[in-house]
Scaffold this active site. Structure first.
Site, PDB file in Angstrom:
ATOM      1  N   GLU A  63      -5.274   2.012   7.153  1.00 36.87           N
ATOM      2  CA  GLU A  63      -6.511   1.213   7.565  1.00 36.87           C
ATOM      3  C   GLU A  63      -7.348   0.525   6.401  1.00 36.87           C
ATOM      4  O   GLU A  63      -6.999   1.188   5.230  1.00 36.87           O
ATOM      5  CB  GLU A  63      -7.317   1.866   8.479  1.00 36.87           C
TER       6      GLU A  63
ATOM      7  N   HIS B  73      -3.603  -3.709   8.290  1.00 37.11           N
ATOM      8  CA  HIS B  73      -2.960  -2.257   7.900  1.00 37.11           C
ATOM      9  C   HIS B  73      -1.530  -2.460   7.800  1.00 37.11           C
ATOM     10  O   HIS B  73      -1.058  -3.157   8.381  1.00 37.11           O
ATOM     11  CB  HIS B  73      -3.572  -1.127   8.935  1.00 37.11           C
TER      12      HIS B  73
ATOM     13  N   ASP C  67       5.282   6.187  10.659  1.00 41.99           N
ATOM     14  CA  ASP C  67       4.147   6.963  11.359  1.00 41.99           C
ATOM     15  C   ASP C  67       4.207   7.327  12.649  1.00 41.99           C
ATOM     16  O   ASP C  67       5.169   7.103  13.456  1.00 41.99           O
ATOM     17  CB  ASP C  67       2.982   6.005  11.331  1.00 41.99           C
TER      18      ASP C  67
ATOM     19  N   ASN D 116      -5.866  -6.104  11.540  1.00 39.73           N
ATOM     20  CA  ASN D 116      -6.860  -5.922  10.562  1.00 39.73           C
ATOM     21  C   ASN D 116      -6.078  -5.515   9.058  1.00 39.73           C
ATOM     22  O   ASN D 116      -6.958  -5.059   8.141  1.00 39.73           O
ATOM     23  CB  ASN D 116      -7.555  -4.623  10.881  1.00 39.73           C
TER      24      ASN D 116
END
Ligand code: F6R
Length: 248
Positions: free
Chosen positions: A141, A136, A65, A134
């Site tokens: 996400e 990801h 990414d 979280n």
């Protein structure tokens, strides 16, 4: 699942997996991650490659990414991170190393180009992953469809806050990014996920003990035929003993 005492062993085992792949397959395609988790992996991989005099001239690297709007020479870009932690020390050329271009004029076209690039390289031999607090993977996400390929994402407030530690101010953290999708990651021939520290405890508990669910993006990895977790005790502390015992 490999449980380790701490960061040192995590870096040792993961760098050994990468070094063995480079040794066995000098034209391997390595899927790589940024962030604090793999820093030690890269440090140790550079040492192993140099000590064993492994040939890196035919390697290809493809990263997960990049933030929107950051040019490759922006100090907080993932391009700059990879250059500093791996490409420069190993002398890898620009033609061998790939990340999405966060400053491309059209991010959606860039996402399509990047997905094509993964296919043109013949797919990824080993994809290294960290995991977000979280849950990801890449910047996929919670709630991201499992069917996604490389795509443009809105970063959650939590991800921006967690990653603000790399920037001067929270306001400087981009709101969007380009990331490999869940399907792009699942197509890698081997996936290795690294996690260390208490702050990954909830995400790892959901991954290992929870159901496969798009709200826990990493949970889909349980369906991957060659998936290895390397994690320290703190990251695994929330997993019930019976679930641990049944994990391969
Ligand atoms: C990085 C990436 C992210 C990180 C994750 C954990 O390229 O795709 O999924 O792996 O946010 O980051 P650290 O390792 O900094 O805790």
């Amino acid at each position: 699942m490999i449980e380790v005492d701490g960061k040192e062993t995590l870096g040792e085992l993961s760098s050994e997996m990468l070094a063995e792949l480079v040794e066995k397959k000098p034209d391997a395609v390595l899927g790589l991650a940024t962030g604090s988790t793999p820093e030690d992996t890269y440090k140790k991989l550079i040492k192993k490659i140099n000590t064993r005099k492994l040939d890196t001239s035919r390697l290809t690297t493809i990263n997960l990414d990049e933030y929107e709007g950051l040019s490759p020479d922006h100090p907080m870009s993932y391009h700059a991170f990879m250059k500093e932690h791996l490409y420069q020390p190993l002398g890898l050329s620009e033609a061998q190393t790939h990340l999405p271009k966060g400053d491309a004029p059209d991010l959606y076209e860039e996402a399509e180009r990047y997905e094509r690039l993964i296919q043109e390289c013949g797919g990824i031999d080993l994809q290294l992953l960290g995991i977000g607090e979280n849950g990801h993977i890449g910047f996929n996400e919670p709630g991201t469809p499992f069917t996604t390929r490389t795509h443009v994402v809105d970063l959650t407030a939590n991800t921006r806050e967690v990653n603000a530690r790399f920037f001067d101010r929270l306001e400087d953290v981009p709101h969007r990014a380009i990331t490999m999708g869940i399907t792009s990651i699942m197509e890698a021939r081997k996936v290795v996920l690294l996690a260390n520290g208490d702050r990954k405890k909830d995400a790892m508990t959901r991954l290992i003990a929870g159901a496969i669910n798009e709200e826990a993006p990493a949970s889909i990895l349980k369906k991957h035929p060659d998936f290895t977790i390397i994690a320290d005790k703190a990251a695994l502390a929330g997993i019930p003993a019976d679930v641990r015992a049944n994990w391969g």
